[in-house]
Design a protein around this motif. Structure first.
Motif, PDB file in Angstrom:
ATOM      1  N   GLU A 177      69.665 -27.952  23.268  1.00 49.74           N
ATOM      2  CA  GLU A 177      68.445 -27.153  23.174  1.00 49.74           C
ATOM      3  C   GLU A 177      67.829 -27.301  21.787  1.00 49.74           C
ATOM      4  OE1 GLU A 177      66.708 -25.125  25.315  1.00 49.74           O
ATOM      5  OE2 GLU A 177      67.940 -26.091  26.841  1.00 49.74           O
ATOM      6  N   ASP A 229      47.084 -23.336  31.592  1.00 53.77           N
ATOM      7  CA  ASP A 229      47.550 -22.455  32.669  1.00 53.77           C
ATOM      8  C   ASP A 229      47.148 -21.003  32.436  1.00 53.77           C
ATOM      9  OD1 ASP A 229      48.817 -24.441  34.185  1.00 53.77           O
ATOM     10  OD2 ASP A 229      50.591 -24.386  32.903  1.00 53.77           O
ATOM     11  N   ASP A 267      52.918 -17.810  26.161  1.00 56.16           N
ATOM     12  CA  ASP A 267      53.123 -18.791  27.246  1.00 56.16           C
ATOM     13  C   ASP A 267      53.889 -18.195  28.413  1.00 56.16           C
ATOM     14  OD1 ASP A 267      55.274 -18.699  25.353  1.00 56.16           O
ATOM     15  OD2 ASP A 267      56.187 -20.403  26.377  1.00 56.16           O
ATOM     16  N   LYS A 268      54.669 -17.116  28.143  1.00 57.01           N
ATOM     17  CA  LYS A 268      55.490 -16.527  29.212  1.00 57.01           C
ATOM     18  C   LYS A 268      54.646 -15.761  30.231  1.00 57.01           C
ATOM     19  CE  LYS A 268      59.359 -17.762  27.094  1.00 57.01           C
ATOM     20  NZ  LYS A 268      58.831 -18.330  25.863  1.00 57.01           N
ATOM     21  N   ASP A 320      54.473 -13.701  39.155  1.00 61.87           N
ATOM     22  CA  ASP A 320      53.285 -14.408  38.689  1.00 61.87           C
ATOM     23  C   ASP A 320      52.029 -13.560  38.814  1.00 61.87           C
ATOM     24  OD1 ASP A 320      54.609 -16.563  37.867  1.00 61.87           O
ATOM     25  OD2 ASP A 320      54.077 -17.901  39.518  1.00 61.87           O
ATOM     26  N   SER A 372      50.995 -18.803  34.230  1.00 58.79           N
ATOM     27  CA  SER A 372      51.638 -19.276  35.457  1.00 58.79           C
ATOM     28  C   SER A 372      51.603 -20.802  35.466  1.00 58.79           C
ATOM     29  CB  SER A 372      50.911 -18.731  36.682  1.00 58.79           C
ATOM     30  OG  SER A 372      50.938 -17.317  36.630  1.00 58.79           O
ATOM     31  N   GLY A 373      52.776 -21.388  35.634  1.00 58.86           N
ATOM     32  CA  GLY A 373      52.882 -22.840  35.540  1.00 58.86           C
ATOM     33  C   GLY A 373      52.516 -23.595  36.790  1.00 58.86           C
ATOM     34  N   ASN A 374      52.210 -22.920  37.880  1.00 61.11           N
ATOM     35  CA  ASN A 374      51.804 -23.642  39.090  1.00 61.11           C
ATOM     36  C   ASN A 374      50.742 -22.859  39.833  1.00 61.11           C
ATOM     37  OD1 ASN A 374      53.131 -21.646  40.823  1.00 61.11           O
ATOM     38  ND2 ASN A 374      55.041 -22.537  40.054  1.00 61.11           N
ATOM     39  N   HIS A 383      56.681 -24.820  26.917  1.00 58.76           N
ATOM     40  CA  HIS A 383      57.538 -25.864  27.483  1.00 58.76           C
ATOM     41  C   HIS A 383      57.227 -26.053  28.965  1.00 58.76           C
ATOM     42  CE1 HIS A 383      59.861 -26.538  23.996  1.00 58.76           C
ATOM     43  NE2 HIS A 383      60.463 -25.355  23.965  1.00 58.76           N
ATOM     44  N   VAL A 384      57.251 -24.933  29.683  1.00 63.02           N
ATOM     45  CA  VAL A 384      57.047 -24.991  31.143  1.00 63.02           C
ATOM     46  C   VAL A 384      55.566 -24.977  31.465  1.00 63.02           C
ATOM     47  CG1 VAL A 384      57.532 -23.833  33.324  1.00 63.02           C
ATOM     48  CG2 VAL A 384      59.237 -23.793  31.488  1.00 63.02           C
ATOM     49  N   SER A 385      54.843 -24.076  30.857  1.00 64.80           N
ATOM     50  CA  SER A 385      53.408 -23.961  31.125  1.00 64.80           C
ATOM     51  C   SER A 385      52.614 -24.632  30.015  1.00 64.80           C
ATOM     52  CB  SER A 385      53.021 -22.484  31.234  1.00 64.80           C
ATOM     53  OG  SER A 385      53.437 -21.803  30.074  1.00 64.80           O
ATOM     54  N   LYS A 386      51.313 -24.752  30.243  1.00 61.06           N
ATOM     55  CA  LYS A 386      50.404 -25.348  29.252  1.00 61.06           C
ATOM     56  C   LYS A 386      49.320 -24.326  28.923  1.00 61.06           C
ATOM     57  CE  LYS A 386      49.194 -28.710  32.047  1.00 61.06           C
ATOM     58  NZ  LYS A 386      50.006 -28.397  33.224  1.00 61.06           N
TER      59      LYS A 386
END
Length: 475
Positions: A420, A349, A290-291, A303, A294-296, A343-346
Motif C-alpha cells: 500500500e 465522478d 473522494d469518498k 451511493d 460515486s465511482g460508477n 483512487h477508486v473515483s475521479k
C-alpha cells in the motif's frame, strides 16, 4: 515569519510552507495565490469586493503526500479562522450523521476563539497587574478589603444619580480613617516586600487561597450541533457566583490573569468581529471528498446517500446563510479546499455542480526516494530530528549515517511501490522499527551514543518487516 500573514506575498507564503513540506510546489503555489487574493480583494471598492468570490481548490493525490499537512500548516500560518472536516462524517438529511451546516458552526467557533484570544492578549498587561494585586492581598490580608463588601451596588446607583448615599459616605470615611492608621502602614510595607519577592519568582510554590468565578460545567442542549447554554439565558439576571480555591501562586497567577482579562472583554464586539472574520477570511478544508463521489453509474444504497451529501454541501460552497448560536453567517466568501486520494473515483465522478465550485484542480505527486531523503532531514519538523530530540531527553545521542538515511529512503519507496502507498507515513513505521529496542531499553545509565548505519537498517528491517519480504528489495 511576517507579523501580518495577510500581507505576505505568494512567494513568502510558499517559503514558509517549504520549511515543513517537501515538494508539491504546484499545490503550494495555488494555495499561496488563493491567500494573497484575499488580501487583494480587501483593497477593492466595496461594490467590487462583493463580486469577487474565492477560487476553491481541489487537491488530488494518495495519502501521505502532504494534502492535510499543507492545510494544517496553513492553520498555524494564517491569522484567520480555519477548520478541517472529513466529508465522510456528513450524511444526507434523513440519514444518521452530522449535517453539513455543522462545518460552518465549527468555523464560527474557531473564529470566536481567535477573536476572544486576540482581545485577551490586548488586556493581558492590565490583567497581570490586577492578578498581582489580588495575590499580594491573598498573602497579606488586611482589614481594608473587608470594608468594601456591603452596600456597594446601592451606592453605585446613587452615585450615578449625582449624589452619595449615607452608606457610601460612611464607607468612604471608614476607609480614610483606616488608611491613616499605623496598621494600614504596616500592611502596606509588608505587601511591598511580598510584591518584590513575587516579581523575583521566590513565591511560586506557596499555597494561597483566592476567590474565583464559579463557572458551572454548563447545562447544555445539543441542537443541530449548536450548543445552547441554558445558564446564559439567566446570566444577566443573577449576580455571578464565586468560590474559594486553594492553589500555588504560579497557578493562581494564570487563573486570575485569564479571569481578569476575560472581564475586560466586550463580548458583543468579539462576536461581531468573529462573524465578520469567519465570513471574509474563513478557510474550510474538506478532506476525503473522494469518498462521497460515486465511482460508477449504477447508484443504490450508500451511493444515494453519497450523492445526497454532495447536494447538501453544494449550497454551502456556492454561498448561503447558515444560522449559528452567534447569529447568521454567509458562506459566499469563505475559501473551500477539497482533498482526496481519488483512487477508486475521479473528480469527474462528483456531481457537475460541485465540480464547478472547485475550479482549481491540483494533482499532488507521489513521493520518490529523493523526496523521502529530504523529508527525513530537511524540514524543521523532520522525522529524524524528532527522534533525536526524544532520545536526548534520556541522555542518549543518536546519529544516522548518510548511507543509513539513503537506505531508509530506498526501503520506504520500495515498500510503498510493492504494498500500500501510504506516502511519508511509511518513514514513521520504519523508524519506529529501527529504534524499537533502543527506546525500550532506555533510560539506561550505561547507554552510550548510538550510530545507525546501513547494515543496522538492513538487519533490523530484515528481521521485523517479514510480511513485505525485504530480501527481494536488496539487489
Amino acid at each position: 515569519m511576517a507579523d501580518n500573514i495577510k500581507n505576505m506575498t505568494p512567494k513568502q507564503i510558499v517559503a514558509e510552507l517549504d520549511k515543513y513540506i517537501i515538494g508539491q510546489d504546484e499545490a503550494k503555489k495555488y494555495v499561496a495565490i488563493a491567500l494573497r487574493n484575499r488580501y487583494r480583494r480587501s483593497l477593492l471598492s466595496e461594490q467590487m469586493r462583493e463580486e469577487v468570490t474565492p477560487k476553491n481548490i481541489l487537491m488530488m493525490g494518495p495519502t501521505g503526500v502532504g494534502k492535510t499537512e499543507i492545510a494544517r500548516r496553513l492553520a498555524k500560518l494564517m491569522d484567520a479562522p480555519f477548520v478541517k472536516v472529513e466529508a465522510t462524517k456528513f450524511t444526507e438529511v434523513g440519514y444518521v450523521g452530522r449535517d453539513v451546516d455543522s462545518m460552518i458552526r465549527d468555523l464560527v467557533e474557531a473564529s470566536m476563539r481567535l477573536s476572544k484570544q486576540k482581545r485577551m492578549d490586548e488586556n493581558i498587561e492590565m490583567a497581570d497587574k490586577i492578578a498581582e494585586d489580588i495575590i499580594v492581598k491573598a498573602i497579606i490580608p488586611g482589614e481594608a478589603e473587608t470594608h468594601q463588601t456591603g452596600g456597594v451596588q446601592l451606592g453605585n446607583i446613587f452615585g450615578n444619580l449625582g449624589y452619595k448615599s449615607q452608606r457610601q459616605e460612611y464607607e468612604e470615611n471608614r476607609q480614610k480613617e483606616y488608611e491613616a492608621s499605623q496598621e494600614y502602614s504596616d500592611i502596606k510595607m509588608a505587601r511591598d516586600q511580598v510584591r518584590e519577592q513575587l516579581r523575583a519568582g521566590k513565591l511560586e510554590d506557596q499555597i494561597i487561597e483566592i476567590e474565583v468565578d464559579d463557572v458551572p460545567k454548563a447545562n447544555q442542549l445539543d441542537l443541530n450541533d449548536g450548543m445552547i447554554a441554558i445558564g446564559n439565558i439567566f446570566e444577566n439576571m443573577m449576580p455571578k457566583k464565586t468560590k474559594h480555591k486553594k492553589c500555588r501562586v504560579s497557578d493562581a497567577r494564570r487563573i486570575l490573569r485569564e479571569q481578569e482579562a476575560q472581564k475586560m472583554i466586550d463580548m458583543d464586539q468579539v462576536t461581531d468581529e468573529a462573524l465578520m472574520n469567519a465570513e471574509q477570511n474563513g478557510i474550510i478544508f474538506i478532506d476525503e471528498i473522494d469518498k462521497i463521489a460515486s465511482g460508477n453509474s449504477m447508484r443504490s444504497g450508500a451511493d444515494v446517500s453519497r450523492e445526497g451529501v454532495q447536494r447538501d454541501i453544494l449550497p454551502i460552497v456556492e454561498g448561503s446563510v447558515v444560522n449559528t448560536k452567534y447569529g447568521p453567517v454567509k458562506t459566499d466568501h469563505m475559501l473551500f479546499i477539497g482533498a482526496g486520494a481519488f483512487h477508486v473515483s475521479k473528480p469527474s465522478d462528483l456531481i457537475p455542480e460541485l465540480q464547478g465550485r472547485f475550479p482549481i484542480n491540483v494533482e499532488l505527486k507521489n513521493l520518490d526516494k529523493e523526496d523521502f531523503k529530504k523529508i527525513l532531514t530537511v524540514p524543521q519538523n523532520a522525522v529524524i530530528k524528532q527522534q533525536k530530540a526524544l532520545l536526548e531527553t534520556e541522555g542518549v545521542s543518536i546519529d544516522f549515517t548518510e548511507d543509513a538515511i539513503d537506505e531508509i529512503a530506498n526501503l520506504a519507496y520500495l515498500m510503498n511501490e510493492q504494498t500500500e502507498n501510504i506516502g511519508a507515513r511509511r518513514l514513521h513505521t520504519i523508524l519506529e522499527i529501527l529504534l524499537e529496542d533502543v527506546s525500550y531499553s532506555l533510560p539506561d545509565p550505561d547507554a552510550s551514543d548510538i550510530v545507525i548505519d546501513r547494515q543496522y537498517v538492513l538487519d533490523k528491517l530484515h528481521e521485523k518487516v517479514k510480511e513485505v519480504d525485504v530480501d527481494k528489495y536488496i539487489l
